[in-house]
Design an enzyme around this catalytic site. Structure first.
Site, PDB file in Angstrom:
ATOM      1  N   LYS A 174       0.845  -1.206   0.000  1.00  0.00           N
ATOM      2  CA  LYS A 174       0.000   0.000   0.000  1.00  0.00           C
ATOM      3  C   LYS A 174       0.877   1.253   0.000  1.00  0.00           C
ATOM      4  O   LYS A 174       1.914   1.283   0.680  1.00  0.00           O
ATOM      5  CB  LYS A 174      -0.916  -0.032   1.229  1.00  0.00           C
ATOM      6  CG  LYS A 174      -1.944   1.079   1.277  1.00  0.00           C
ATOM      7  CD  LYS A 174      -2.872   0.905   2.476  1.00  0.00           C
ATOM      8  CE  LYS A 174      -3.916   1.992   2.567  1.00  0.00           C
ATOM      9  NZ  LYS A 174      -4.823   1.829   3.724  1.00  0.00           N
TER      10      LYS A 174
ATOM     11  N   SER B 257      -9.707   1.905   2.798  1.00  0.00           N
ATOM     12  CA  SER B 257      -8.795   2.634   1.955  1.00  0.00           C
ATOM     13  C   SER B 257      -7.748   1.766   1.257  1.00  0.00           C
ATOM     14  O   SER B 257      -7.098   2.247   0.333  1.00  0.00           O
ATOM     15  CB  SER B 257      -8.074   3.689   2.790  1.00  0.00           C
ATOM     16  OG  SER B 257      -7.256   3.075   3.775  1.00  0.00           O
TER      17      SER B 257
ATOM     18  N   SER C 171     -10.037  -0.459   6.933  1.00  0.00           N
ATOM     19  CA  SER C 171      -9.421  -0.262   5.618  1.00  0.00           C
ATOM     20  C   SER C 171      -8.714  -1.476   5.027  1.00  0.00           C
ATOM     21  O   SER C 171      -8.307  -1.443   3.862  1.00  0.00           O
ATOM     22  CB  SER C 171      -8.436   0.905   5.675  1.00  0.00           C
ATOM     23  OG  SER C 171      -9.140   2.114   5.720  1.00  0.00           O
TER      24      SER C 171
END
Lengths: 482, 94
Positions: free
Chosen positions: A78, A153, A177
């Site tokens: 990420k 996210s 997330s």
């Protein structure tokens, strides 16, 4: 067989038995990324040249018989986790050209294992959102339906794993997330107990809630990834002094006698009927394996969304005050120091990030602090107490991961309240510092994945992995068709 | 409305953010809706007790206060836009 659909442990076998080299393996993923990621936009940065070097080094270890679990395994990371020398943007114009001068601790650990970096995945800006549509660079789409969001996210990480553009990825989870995008994209993701994984090198959103964790195609791979990234770290004062067990140890053990609590508030009318019935069906399947279902209540869920947003945004307002355009990040214009900072922040941050900074400063400001921030902390204590009481009756808790399956892109635009309410199933796990894993438990009539979450006692990731794995062994997942 | 324009202006000061007049109205309306949602917390009648924060998580102990290697200056300056061996900012003193 398409090697990019293999699990980590199958790739390990293929690499160790020399069925494929580490260079060839990452090459297969880059071919797939080039072919499919134009439709999904799961990656912000693809690191092909670096991957070739890492794969060559990994192959050397394999050839010398020195491989460990992740040697030569390609992974996506990420884009809020710092990788030295690789642009790390947090999906924000503010960090568009930021190149970290150091590695996050999780990256150091993966390096020690000889992993191969495929690239950095898209996310909601500064991890603030549940759709990946607040990304300034790559508004990721759902592999099951490209007109729908992948969740967020960590939507880029989940979409990449779902579409076999990476065998596994790292995400971060502040209020769901990792788990919510895993549910939307039909993969398995685990948020470890707060303190289990070092946050050093994770760009901070809400420091008392943030936690790094893996997104994989199943619970068994999640266990392998957790083994690699957990542990106390001198660089993170909130990393816990807790023994790190072998997270694969309880996989495959029967769930006979396991007590599974299902808090009634998580099955209210606010939850989509398809979601409720899929989770209830999964509960019955675990019951058929010998688990015992237990009714219980978490009344504090009623206040969970304001409690979470007040705490998270207060911490975010403080954490994001470091972005001033001076030392790094987007630099605006201004004749004075003050003007320069305000212009940098006003132009560098996106709208959702700015809203959360405003809310955080509202909650912390004089005259409002007691009514909002301290009240949210009181609720945090209450929610922790309620979870502790449930865990006196049960070993794990089963809930839906999200109130709905993946929704259409744009469906929640311009409606922050609707966006915040969609986090209802996940935020209390972060508030209570617990571990939670989301795995796919069914599909809608349109073929969209539905996720369920299994929540565990603090530092008992082994049991939630065992429970998720027990369900997965009897469940046939359906891969997306791109 | 849960929040007025003056309060939003004050929050912008605290947050070091600027909006033009049209955008400010939109933000005020959005923040009002958000504050309405946050206000639901007010009906919860418990008080925060800072002696009850123990989650049974034992965090790291403070390390020994010893000097450790740090980052080379040029590596840290590499991400700054204007550098001359230091961070360059607009003049702050006359």
């Amino acid at each position: 067989m398409d090697i990019t659909r293999a699990k980590i442990r199958e790739l390990r076998k293929a690499l160790d038995e020399k069925q494929i080299s580490a260079e060839e393996l990452c090459g297969e993923y880059f071919k797939k990324i080039k072919a499919d990621d134009t439709k999904l936009l799961s990656y912000i940065t693809v690191t092909e040249d670096k991957a070739k070097e890492m794969a060559a080094a990994a192959q050397k270890l394999i050839d010398e018989g020195k491989s460990s679990a992740l040697t030569g395994i390609p992974l996506a990371i990420k884009d809020n986790i710092c990788v030295e020398g690789v642009r790390t943007t947090c999906s924000s114009k503010m960090l568009e050209n930021f190149v970290p001068p150091y590695n996050a601790t999780v990256i150091e650990k993966l390096n020690a294992d000889g992993y191969v970096l495929l690239g950095k995945t898209s996310m909601d800006e500064f991890a603030m959102g549940g759709s990946n549509q607040t990304s300034a660079f790559a508004k990721t789409k759902n592999p099951y339906d490209t007109e729908r969001v992948p969740g967020g996210s960590s939507g880029g990480s989940a979409a990449a794993v779902s579409a076999s553009l990476a065998p596994a990825a790292l995400g971060s989870d502040t209020g769901g997330s990792i788990r919510q995008p895993s549910a939307f994209c039909g993969v398995t993701g685990i948020k470890p107990t707060y303190g289990r994984v070092s946050r050093y090198g994770l760009v901070a959103f809400a420091s008392s809630l943030d936690q790094i964790g893996p997104i994989c195609s199943d619970a068994r791979d999640c266990a392998v990834m957790l083994n690699a990234i957990c542990g106390q770290d001198a660089h993170d004062a909130t990393s816990a002094r807790a023994d790190v067990p072998d997270f694969t140890a309880k996989l495959g053990q029967p769930v006979k006698g396991m007590k599974i609590a299902m808090p009634k508030e998580f099955f209210s009318d606010d939850i989509d009927n398809d979601v409720k019935s899929a989770v209830e069906k999964a509960a019955k399947s675990l019951e058929a394996q010998g688990a015992e279902l237990v009714e219980c209540s978490i009344p504090g869920l009623k206040y969970a969304i304001p409690a979470y947003y007040l705490i998270a945004c207060a911490e975010a307002a403080s954490n994001l005050s470091r972005f001033d355009g001076i030392k790094y990040g987007f630099r605006g214009e201004g004749r004075t120091f003050e003007e320069l900072i305000r212009d940098s922040r006003s132009k560098g941050f996106g709208e959702e990030v700015k809203r959360r900074i405003l809310l955080g400063n509202y909650a912390l400001s004089s005259g409002y602090f007691d009514a909002y921030y301290k009240k949210a902390l009181a609720l945090k204590q209450e929610i922790i107490k309620e979870y502790n009481e449930v865990f006196e009756l049960a070993d794990v808790i089963l809930t839906p991961t999200a109130p709905t399956p993946a929704y259409k892109i744009g469906a929640q635009d311009n409606d922050p309240v609707k966006m915040y309410m969609a986090d209802i199933c996940t935020v209390t796990v972060n508030i209570a510092t617990l571990p939670g894993i989301s795995t796919t438990c069914g599909y809608t009539a349109d073929g969209l994945p539905i996720g369920m979450s299994i929540i565990g006692k603090r530092f008992d990731e082994q049991t939630i992995l065992q429970c998720a794995d027990a369900f997965e062994q009897g469940f046939e997942p359906v891969a997306p068709k791109l | 409305m849960a929040i007025d324009t003056n309060t939003i202006r004050h929050l912008c000061e605290l947050s070091k953010l600027d909006y033009d007049e049209n955008a400010l109205e939109k933000v005020r309306d959005e923040m009002s809706d958000i504050i309405d949602l946050m206000d639901t917390i007010k009906s919860f009648d418990l008080t925060y007790d800072d002696t009850k924060d123990n989650n049974s998580i034992k965090f790291s102990e403070t390390r020994e206060d010893a000097a450790l290697p740090s980052f080379p200056t040029e590596k840290l300056l590499a991400n700054a836009e204007n550098t001359d061996g230091c961070y360059v900012v607009p003049k702050v003193v006359e």
